[in-house]
Each structure stands twice: as C-alpha cells, then as structure tokens.
Design a protein around this motif. Structure first.
Motif, mmCIF file in Angstrom:
data_model
loop_
_atom_site.group_PDB
_atom_site.id
_atom_site.type_symbol
_atom_site.label_atom_id
_atom_site.label_comp_id
_atom_site.label_asym_id
_atom_site.label_seq_id
_atom_site.Cartn_x
_atom_site.Cartn_y
_atom_site.Cartn_z
ATOM 1 N N LEU A 41 -26.090 6.406 -52.906
ATOM 2 C CA LEU A 41 -26.917 5.398 -52.237
ATOM 3 C C LEU A 41 -26.630 3.982 -52.717
ATOM 4 C CD1 LEU A 41 -30.375 7.231 -52.057
ATOM 5 C CD2 LEU A 41 -28.547 7.172 -50.372
ATOM 6 N N ILE A 42 -26.673 3.753 -54.007
ATOM 7 C CA ILE A 42 -26.427 2.404 -54.534
ATOM 8 C C ILE A 42 -24.952 2.039 -54.427
ATOM 9 C CG2 ILE A 42 -26.508 0.953 -56.597
ATOM 10 C CD1 ILE A 42 -28.926 2.527 -57.508
ATOM 11 N N GLY A 43 -24.086 3.031 -54.671
ATOM 12 C CA GLY A 43 -22.667 2.754 -54.671
ATOM 13 C C GLY A 43 -22.304 1.775 -55.773
ATOM 14 N N GLU A 44 -21.484 0.781 -55.422
ATOM 15 C CA GLU A 44 -21.085 -0.251 -56.377
ATOM 16 C C GLU A 44 -21.581 -1.627 -55.940
ATOM 17 O OE1 GLU A 44 -17.129 1.547 -58.411
ATOM 18 O OE2 GLU A 44 -16.838 0.821 -56.370
ATOM 19 N N THR A 45 -22.739 -1.607 -55.275
ATOM 20 C CA THR A 45 -23.326 -2.834 -54.729
ATOM 21 C C THR A 45 -23.600 -3.869 -55.812
ATOM 22 O OG1 THR A 45 -24.415 -1.423 -53.087
ATOM 23 C CG2 THR A 45 -25.122 -3.716 -53.212
ATOM 24 N N LEU A 46 -24.157 -3.418 -56.923
ATOM 25 C CA LEU A 46 -24.551 -4.361 -57.970
ATOM 26 C C LEU A 46 -23.361 -5.128 -58.523
ATOM 27 C CD1 LEU A 46 -27.178 -2.197 -59.905
ATOM 28 C CD2 LEU A 46 -27.602 -4.024 -58.262
ATOM 29 N N GLN A 47 -22.231 -4.431 -58.694
ATOM 30 C CA GLN A 47 -21.037 -5.102 -59.216
ATOM 31 C C GLN A 47 -20.528 -6.163 -58.244
ATOM 32 O OE1 GLN A 47 -21.716 -1.807 -59.187
ATOM 33 N NE2 GLN A 47 -20.262 -0.655 -60.465
ATOM 34 N N LEU A 48 -20.710 -5.902 -56.946
ATOM 35 C CA LEU A 48 -20.183 -6.816 -55.934
ATOM 36 C C LEU A 48 -21.021 -8.084 -55.801
ATOM 37 C CD1 LEU A 48 -18.001 -7.179 -53.753
ATOM 38 C CD2 LEU A 48 -19.551 -6.079 -52.131
ATOM 39 N N ILE A 49 -22.327 -7.990 -56.046
ATOM 40 C CA ILE A 49 -23.183 -9.161 -55.827
ATOM 41 C C ILE A 49 -23.416 -9.981 -57.095
ATOM 42 C CG2 ILE A 49 -24.367 -8.093 -53.879
ATOM 43 C CD1 ILE A 49 -26.720 -7.498 -55.667
ATOM 44 N N VAL A 50 -22.799 -9.572 -58.218
ATOM 45 C CA VAL A 50 -22.862 -10.402 -59.425
ATOM 46 C C VAL A 50 -22.063 -11.682 -59.171
ATOM 47 C CG1 VAL A 50 -22.153 -10.591 -61.834
ATOM 48 C CG2 VAL A 50 -23.163 -8.462 -60.997
ATOM 49 N N PRO A 51 -22.640 -12.874 -59.373
ATOM 50 C CA PRO A 51 -21.931 -14.113 -59.045
ATOM 51 C C PRO A 51 -20.710 -14.362 -59.927
ATOM 52 C CG PRO A 51 -23.993 -14.586 -60.187
ATOM 53 C CD PRO A 51 -24.007 -13.127 -59.876
ATOM 54 N N SER A 52 -19.696 -14.985 -59.306
ATOM 55 C CA SER A 52 -18.494 -15.415 -60.021
ATOM 56 C C SER A 52 -18.341 -16.914 -59.800
ATOM 57 C CB SER A 52 -17.269 -14.677 -59.478
ATOM 58 O OG SER A 52 -16.081 -15.267 -59.937
ATOM 59 N N TYR A 53 -18.095 -17.663 -60.855
ATOM 60 C CA TYR A 53 -18.082 -19.125 -60.752
ATOM 61 C C TYR A 53 -16.648 -19.648 -60.640
ATOM 62 C CZ TYR A 53 -22.870 -18.256 -62.040
ATOM 63 O OH TYR A 53 -24.157 -17.768 -62.041
ATOM 64 N N SER A 54 -16.029 -19.306 -59.527
ATOM 65 C CA SER A 54 -14.639 -19.695 -59.298
ATOM 66 C C SER A 54 -14.318 -19.553 -57.822
ATOM 67 C CB SER A 54 -13.703 -18.802 -60.127
ATOM 68 O OG SER A 54 -12.365 -18.982 -59.740
ATOM 69 N N LEU A 55 -13.310 -20.303 -57.362
ATOM 70 C CA LEU A 55 -12.817 -20.137 -56.003
ATOM 71 C C LEU A 55 -11.893 -18.925 -55.887
ATOM 72 C CD1 LEU A 55 -12.054 -23.827 -54.956
ATOM 73 C CD2 LEU A 55 -13.730 -22.299 -53.902
ATOM 74 N N ASP A 56 -11.540 -18.356 -57.014
ATOM 75 C CA ASP A 56 -10.655 -17.193 -57.012
ATOM 76 C C ASP A 56 -11.385 -15.985 -56.432
ATOM 77 O OD1 ASP A 56 -8.407 -15.687 -57.407
ATOM 78 O OD2 ASP A 56 -8.372 -15.905 -59.589
ATOM 79 N N LEU A 57 -10.627 -14.909 -56.219
ATOM 80 C CA LEU A 57 -11.225 -13.667 -55.751
ATOM 81 C C LEU A 57 -12.351 -13.218 -56.671
ATOM 82 C CD1 LEU A 57 -8.201 -11.397 -54.727
ATOM 83 C CD2 LEU A 57 -9.933 -12.342 -53.226
ATOM 84 N N HIS A 58 -13.337 -12.562 -56.109
ATOM 85 C CA HIS A 58 -14.433 -12.037 -56.904
ATOM 86 C C HIS A 58 -13.876 -11.048 -57.935
ATOM 87 C CE1 HIS A 58 -18.177 -9.925 -57.898
ATOM 88 N NE2 HIS A 58 -18.815 -10.966 -57.399
ATOM 89 N N PRO A 59 -14.356 -11.099 -59.201
ATOM 90 C CA PRO A 59 -13.827 -10.209 -60.246
ATOM 91 C C PRO A 59 -13.888 -8.722 -59.885
ATOM 92 C CG PRO A 59 -15.205 -11.900 -61.218
ATOM 93 C CD PRO A 59 -15.341 -12.043 -59.740
ATOM 94 N N PHE A 60 -14.912 -8.310 -59.172
ATOM 95 C CA PHE A 60 -15.013 -6.915 -58.758
ATOM 96 C C PHE A 60 -13.798 -6.509 -57.937
ATOM 97 C CE2 PHE A 60 -16.226 -3.938 -55.348
ATOM 98 C CZ PHE A 60 -16.590 -2.834 -56.114
ATOM 99 N N ILE A 61 -13.406 -7.376 -57.006
ATOM 100 C CA ILE A 61 -12.260 -7.091 -56.144
ATOM 101 C C ILE A 61 -10.964 -7.114 -56.958
ATOM 102 C CG2 ILE A 61 -10.958 -7.863 -54.136
ATOM 103 C CD1 ILE A 61 -13.743 -6.805 -53.467
ATOM 104 N N LYS A 62 -10.822 -8.128 -57.821
ATOM 105 C CA LYS A 62 -9.595 -8.245 -58.617
ATOM 106 C C LYS A 62 -9.394 -7.039 -59.524
ATOM 107 C CE LYS A 62 -7.854 -12.042 -60.039
ATOM 108 N NZ LYS A 62 -7.526 -13.297 -60.748
ATOM 109 N N LYS A 63 -10.461 -6.607 -60.192
ATOM 110 C CA LYS A 63 -10.350 -5.470 -61.100
ATOM 111 C C LYS A 63 -10.014 -4.193 -60.348
ATOM 112 C CE LYS A 63 -13.529 -7.345 -64.587
ATOM 113 N NZ LYS A 63 -14.874 -7.207 -65.213
ATOM 114 N N LYS A 64 -10.632 -4.006 -59.208
ATOM 115 C CA LYS A 64 -10.356 -2.815 -58.398
ATOM 116 C C LYS A 64 -8.905 -2.796 -57.925
ATOM 117 C CE LYS A 64 -14.273 -0.530 -58.010
ATOM 118 N NZ LYS A 64 -14.399 0.917 -58.281
ATOM 119 N N ALA A 65 -8.437 -3.960 -57.462
ATOM 120 C CA ALA A 65 -7.067 -4.038 -56.961
ATOM 121 C C ALA A 65 -6.051 -3.811 -58.080
ATOM 122 C CB ALA A 65 -6.831 -5.390 -56.289
ATOM 123 N N GLN A 66 -6.328 -4.335 -59.248
ATOM 124 C CA GLN A 66 -5.427 -4.130 -60.388
ATOM 125 C C GLN A 66 -5.383 -2.668 -60.809
ATOM 126 O OE1 GLN A 66 -7.065 -6.845 -63.262
ATOM 127 N NE2 GLN A 66 -6.201 -8.676 -62.270
#
Length: 475
Positions: A41-66
């Motif tokens: 139900l929750i999935g990984e929602t919380l990790q995705l909505i944690v704010p990132s203070y940069s114009l770069d890709l969101h850290p959640f996405i970067k870590k997953k892609a790496q």
C-alpha cells in the motif's frame, strides 16, 4: 493456551510473509524490470516525496537508477510503476499512444463513460481529439497572433503595476494567481476582481498538495487538497449551471463553445465539461507559474543573462516608430535570446514528476516486460539533465541553444510532453512567459530580496519562497 497463541502468531507470520513476498514479486508474463516495491500500500511513496534542494534529479530516482539501471520498477501510493530515464525507451513510448499506452490521467475521464473495451478506447480518443481542437481554438497560435498577445501584455502591465506598489512580492503565489486569473478569464470569462469566488486560491492549494502522502484523513495535506479539489469543481459546476440556464450565451469563450457543442458531440456531458475545464485551467496556470518563478530566480543570479535579455527587448523598442506601441507577433517571434532563456529554464525546471502513461497491453523492451495496467513514468528531466546530452547540465546557460539542431531538440527536450500528445498549450505558455519578460525588463527594475532555495518534492518548489521588490523605471 501458550501453544494456541504460538500457533496463531506462526500463522500470522506465515500469512504476512506470503503477502509481502507476493507484493514484492508481482505477476508478469516475462521478466519485470529490476527494482523494489517497498511496503504494501505505501510502497516507496515516502522516499519520493522527501524534498531535495537541487535542480538535479531527485535523490530517490538517482539512487534507484544507479542500483537498477535506467528502467526500474517501484510502487507509489499502492500503484505499480515502471520509471524510465532511458531516452530510447521514453522516445518509443511517447510514439505509442493509442496503441500500447494511454495517458495515465485518463482514469478520471474513463469513469465518465459506461463503455468497455474498444468502444471505451474510441470514446477516449474522441475526447482528446475534441480537447485539442477546442483548446487550439481559444489559445492556439492563430488566436495568440490575432488577439491574445495584446491582451496578455495589458494584463501583465496591470499586474506589475500592482506588484510595484507592494514592499515585497512572494512570486510563486503571485504568479500562480496572475496566470490563473488570465487563463480563467479566457476560458470561462472569470472576473477575478469582481467575483465572490476566489478560484485561484483553491487551485494553488491543490497544486501544493498534489505530491503529498495520499492519506485522506482530516488534518493531512492530502485531505485539504481533496477538499479544495471538490470545492473548485463545485465552483465550476455553479458557473456551468448559470451559463446553461442563461437564455442567450454571449461570452464566446471556451465554456460557451463546449456547451454549444453538446448537441453534436454526444460524449459531452455536464460532468465531462466541468472536468475538462478544470484540467485545462490547472495545466495552464501551473506550467506558467513554475516556469516564470524559476526564470526570475535564475535571472537574478545571472546578471550577464539578464543584461543580454534586457538589451534584446530595448532593441525592440528602439526599432519601433513609437516606443509605446503594443507588442506585435513579429516582435515576439524575433526574441531569439528570450526563447533561449525560456528553453533553458524549462530544461532545468522539469516541473512535473514526469510524463505518466498506462500500459494497455504487455510491453516488451530490451528483454523486460511491463505488464498491462502498470503505470509508466517517463522522466524527461533525466534526459534534459543528462551530461552526455548537455554539457554541464546543471548550469544555467541560455547560449547553449544556439548550437542545438532541431533533431537533437525533438529527442532530448520535451518540457510540454512529446509524441502526439505534446501539450497544445505550449505556445500559449511560452508566449505568456516572453511577454511578461518583455514588460518586466523594459518598464521595471527588480531585485530578489530573499528566498529562492530550490526544493524538489519531486515537483519543483521554493522551500523559502521567492521574494522580489519591483519599481517602475522613471523616464
């Protein structure tokens, strides 16, 4: 009793382990993209909505892609999602609409049809064809050229005059209100100054809650978002009923056209028209407000860019017979550097979480299978921030656009969507942005006083606001 208790605990552990295993390993007629599904139900929602203070890709996405590669699976708010930062796959998917995928947000429209299978798909296709037609009819390039450009300029002039009378202006909210009020006037003849309903407030509140955790209980941001959503629809419903009960409609706006078309377009209903107007209003003001806020913040931090931008617009005034003439379409099209500035802000901004599509059938790509019914999130922000595509991708460099050819741009720059579903309001948004910048740099001095810290949640925001002081240039 102890034995019975231990047995119950053992059964619960086995059952929960089974459910967790099933959740973590969804069914697939092939090989799923790698990834993880988080908690049920929750999935990984919380990790995705944690704010990132940069114009770069969101850290959640970067870590997953790496960890998993450019195409991976996850779950957000209970929905199974495949996320892609793979340029080849993204380009392929946007070309497959109506065949392999459909727009994800069509779920809300689909509920308005009591049709199944091909008939339902045909109806949805008819809705989108009609949407493109009616939108272009009211804010397409022809309308911009013939009548809207001077209206936008006049509205921006009035807005900036008001802002210059205030000590400070918080830009994100102020621009949202400006963009909404003009678009609502265009689509539904909404008069913000005299209306008892403050519609812009409801829409901006909805925007703030879109990426909050979807917990619908009183006191949560998501609950407030849903409440504002329903109130906005109620406001539009009231306007619709007043309009349809009027003996003679004379506004000649988008809402009038939709009501008049109900006799010949059988899929049009009261609910559908209200939802269509709601969606068009939201999409238009949101893209303008975020793009312009970011542009002003970047210009304040890059004086050389601001100077060249100002020089271009002052040259436009000098080339006129009368410097007080209204902005023309030819002048708008001549704003070469202005369009480069806008493109660069759009490239860096990547304002939404991504293009969302839903798989209509199993999709095979590079050995992976994406099951029918899964959501696909295409992260164009990854393409637009890819160092293999753009040199020094996090730098604000409008001059880079001088050397980019049209084929490269078509495949690596999609701020307004791509494929057959590129946003029909793209030209409207860019015209609004360029017109605002023209009025701003030729008639006003402005200074960023405080704020402007970028925050991705994953949508682009300013964590501390963006406060600017405006003053009229004295002759």
């Amino acid at each position: 009793m102890w034995t019975i208790g231990l047995c119950i605990v053992a059964v619960l552990v086995i059952y929960l382990s089974y459910r967790l295993h099933k959740w973590s390993n969804p069914k697939c007629n092939g090989v799923l993209p790698p990834g993880s599904m988080g908690l049920p139900l929750i999935g990984e929602t919380l990790q995705l909505i944690v704010p990132s203070y940069s114009l770069d890709l969101h850290p959640f996405i970067k870590k997953k892609a790496q960890k998993y590669g450019p195409i991976f699976r996850t779950s957000v708010a209970g929905s199974s999602i495949v996320v892609s930062i793979d340029p080849e796959f993204n380009y392929y998917i946007v070309k497959q609409e109506g065949r392999l995928v459909e727009l994800w947000y069509l779920d809300s429209f689909s509920k308005l049809f009591e049709l199944e299978g091909e008939n339902k798909a045909t109806a949805i296709g008819a809705v989108h064809k009609y949407l493109r037609s009616i939108t272009l009819n009211h804010c397409g390039a022809d309308q911009l050229k013939e009548k809207l450009l001077p209206q936008i300029e006049g509205f921006v002039n009035k807005t900036l005059q008001t802002w210059s009378s205030h000590p400070l202006v918080e830009m994100r909210h102020a621009i949202s209100e400006m963009a909404f009020d003009f678009t609502a006037k265009l689509f539904i003849s909404y008069d913000a100054e005299n209306s008892p309903m403050k519609m812009s407030e409801k829409f901006t509140n909805i925007l703030g809650g879109l990426m909050s955790f979807p917990l619908n209980i009183p006191g949560t941001t998501f609950h407030k978002c849903l409440k504002d959503h329903n109130e906005a629809l109620s406001m539009l419903g009231k306007i619709f009923k007043e309009r349809i009960n009027s003996p003679k409609r004379h506004y000649e706006d988008l809402l009038d056209q939709a009501i008049n078309d109900m006799d010949k377009e059988k899929f049009l209903s009261e609910d559908l028209i209200i939802n269509v107007v709601y969606g068009l209003l939201f999409a238009s003001f949101e893209s303008i407000s975020v793009a312009l806020s970011l542009t002003l913040n970047l210009l304040a931090e890059h004086p050389a860019v601001l100077q060249e931008l100002t020089d271009e617009h002052e040259a436009i005034l000098k080339n006129r017979e009368s410097p007080n003439s209204i902005l023309t379409w030819d002048e708008y099209k001549s704003m070469t550097f202005t369009h480069q500035v806008i493109n660069e802000a759009l490239r860096l901004g990547s304002f939404g979480p991504g293009l969302l599509r839903k798989a209509l059938k199993d999709i095979e790509f590079k050995g992976y299978t994406i099951p029918a019914g899964w959501t696909i999130m295409l992260l164009n922000s990854a393409i637009q921030l890819n160092p293999n595509k753009y040199k020094d991708p996090l730098a604000f460099n409008p001059w880079r656009w001088k050397d980019l050819d049209s084929l490269f741009v078509s495949k690596n720059f999609m701020p307004f969507g791509g494929g057959i579903r590129q946003c029909v309001g793209a030209e409207y948004s860019k015209t609004f942005l360029a017109t605002f910048l023209h009025v701003l740099v030729t008639k006003y001095r402005w200074t960023k006083v405080k704020g402007g810290t970028i925050a991705r949640k994953p949508m682009l925001e300013f964590s501390d606001g963006l406060h600017i002081k405006f003053s009229v240039i004295s002759n």
